[in-house]
Design a protein around this motif. Structure first.
Motif, PDB file in Angstrom:
ATOM      1  N   LYS A   3     -22.458  64.543  32.844  1.00 56.56           N
ATOM      2  CA  LYS A   3     -23.807  64.390  33.383  1.00 56.56           C
ATOM      3  C   LYS A   3     -23.927  63.173  34.292  1.00 56.56           C
ATOM      4  N   GLU A   4     -23.372  62.060  33.848  1.00 53.94           N
ATOM      5  CA  GLU A   4     -23.505  60.825  34.628  1.00 53.94           C
ATOM      6  C   GLU A   4     -22.773  60.936  35.954  1.00 53.94           C
ATOM      7  N   ALA A   5     -21.565  61.489  35.925  1.00 52.57           N
ATOM      8  CA  ALA A   5     -20.781  61.608  37.152  1.00 52.57           C
ATOM      9  C   ALA A   5     -21.401  62.605  38.128  1.00 52.57           C
TER      10      ALA A   5
ATOM     11  N   GLU B 280     -17.985  68.910  42.673  1.00 51.29           N
ATOM     12  CA  GLU B 280     -19.191  69.358  43.370  1.00 51.29           C
ATOM     13  C   GLU B 280     -18.863  70.511  44.328  1.00 51.29           C
TER      14      GLU B 280
ATOM     15  N   THR C 218     -15.125  63.741  41.487  1.00 48.23           N
ATOM     16  CA  THR C 218     -16.530  64.159  41.478  1.00 48.23           C
ATOM     17  C   THR C 218     -16.837  64.995  42.710  1.00 48.23           C
TER      18      THR C 218
ATOM     19  N   LYS D 163     -24.610  63.759  38.144  1.00 45.60           N
ATOM     20  CA  LYS D 163     -25.956  63.323  38.538  1.00 45.60           C
ATOM     21  C   LYS D 163     -26.853  64.467  39.028  1.00 45.60           C
ATOM     22  N   GLY D 164     -27.093  65.423  38.152  1.00 49.16           N
ATOM     23  CA  GLY D 164     -28.055  66.473  38.479  1.00 49.16           C
ATOM     24  C   GLY D 164     -27.542  67.556  39.396  1.00 49.16           C
ATOM     25  N   SER D 165     -26.241  67.652  39.556  1.00 47.27           N
ATOM     26  CA  SER D 165     -25.675  68.662  40.446  1.00 47.27           C
ATOM     27  C   SER D 165     -26.152  70.070  40.117  1.00 47.27           C
TER      28      SER D 165
ATOM     29  N   ASP E   6     -28.882  71.055  38.929  1.00 43.88           N
ATOM     30  CA  ASP E   6     -30.292  71.288  39.242  1.00 43.88           C
ATOM     31  C   ASP E   6     -30.462  71.995  40.574  1.00 43.88           C
TER      32      ASP E   6
END
Length: 211
Positions: free
Chosen positions: A176-178, A136, A132, A180-182, A184
Motif C-alpha cells: 500500500k505504501e509503495a 504500476e 514500483t 500509494k493508491g494505485s 484507486d
C-alpha cells in the motif's frame, strides 16, 4: 492422490486455488520457508530449484508425476482434468499468454518490490522506485485488458486469472505504501479482484496451508 508442497505465498496459493476449483482431493505438505525447509534433501529431489510449489500425483498402476514451477503445474492440472484452459484455439493461447506473463513479469517484479520496499532492512530508494514503476506499469496492462474483457483470457475464467489473483491481492495488502493508491485509478482491475475473490474455491485455496 495429489500431494501439494506449498507455503503461504502467492505462488503456492495458485495451485491450491486450482485444486479447490477442480474439486480434487489433495494432501498438503507445508514447506516452511522461514525454516529453510525448501533446501532439505527431500524437497530438493522434488523441486531442484528449491522453490515452492511442487506436486506429486500418484495414481494406481501409473508412475508418479512430479512437477515443480507453478506455471507448469497449472497447465498440467488444467489439461489433465479438462477445465480452466481451452483445449485449442485462440482462447487457449490467450490463457497461456497471460499465464506466462504472470510467471515472467508480474510475479518477479512484485517479488522484487516486496523485497526492497517491505522486507529489506536497508532501503534502496533507486530499487524501490524502479520496481514500483514497473509494478504500476504491469497493473496498467491488466487494467487495459480487463476494461475490455471479463477475465484475462477473454470471457472465460482460466488458469491465467488463478495465476495472477494471489499476487495482485497480496499487492493490495502489503504494498500500500509503495503503490500509494494505485488501485484507486483502476476500476476494471478492482472489479476483477472482487469477482475472483468471491469465488468459494478461491477463498479456500487462499487459506492453504493452514499455519
Amino acid at each position: 492422490m495429489i500431494n501439494l508442497y506449498t507455503w503461504a505465498t502467492p505462488n503456492g496459493r495458485k495451485i491450491s486455488i486450482l485444486l479447490e476449483e477442480l474439486g480434487l482431493d489433495y494432501a498438503v505438505s507445508p514447506v516452511d520457508l522461514g525454516k529453510m525447509e525448501q533446501f532439505s534433501a527431500h524437497f530438493s529431489a522434488i523441486s531442484p530449484n528449491n522453490k515452492i510449489p511442487a506436486i506429486i500425483n500418484t495414481e494406481p498402476d501409473r508412475d508418479p508425476v512430479v512437477i515443480f514451477e507453478s506455471g507448469a503445474i497449472l497447465t498440467y492440472l488444467a489439461e489433465k482434468y479438462g477445465q480452466f484452459l481451452a483445449p485449442h484455439g485462440q482462447a487457449r493461447y490467450n490463457a497461456l499468454e497471460w499465464l506466462h506473463w504472470q510467471t515472467s513479469a508480474l510475479g518477479p517484479m512484485l517479488g522484487q518490490l516486496g523485497f526492497f520496499a517491505v522486507r529489506s532492512q536497508e532501503k534502496s530508494p533507486l530499487a524501490i522506485a524502479r520496481f514500483t514503476e514497473e509494478a504500476e506499469r504491469l497493473f496498467s496492462v491488466m487494467e487495459e485488458r480487463l476494461a475490455n474483457h471479463t477475465y484475462l483470457a477473454g470471457e472465460e475464467y482460466s488458469i491465467a486469472d488463478i495465476a495472477c489473483y494471489p499476487w495482485v491481492q497480496a499487492a493490495t495488502v502489503y504494498f500500500k505504501e509503495a503503490l500509494k493508491g494505485s488501485f484507486d485509478t483502476k476500476p476494471a482491475l478492482q472489479r476483477w479482484l472482487k469477482r475472483i475473490g468471491e469465488r468459494p474455491a478461491v477463498k479456500l485455496g487462499m487459506a492453504v496451508p493452514t499455519l
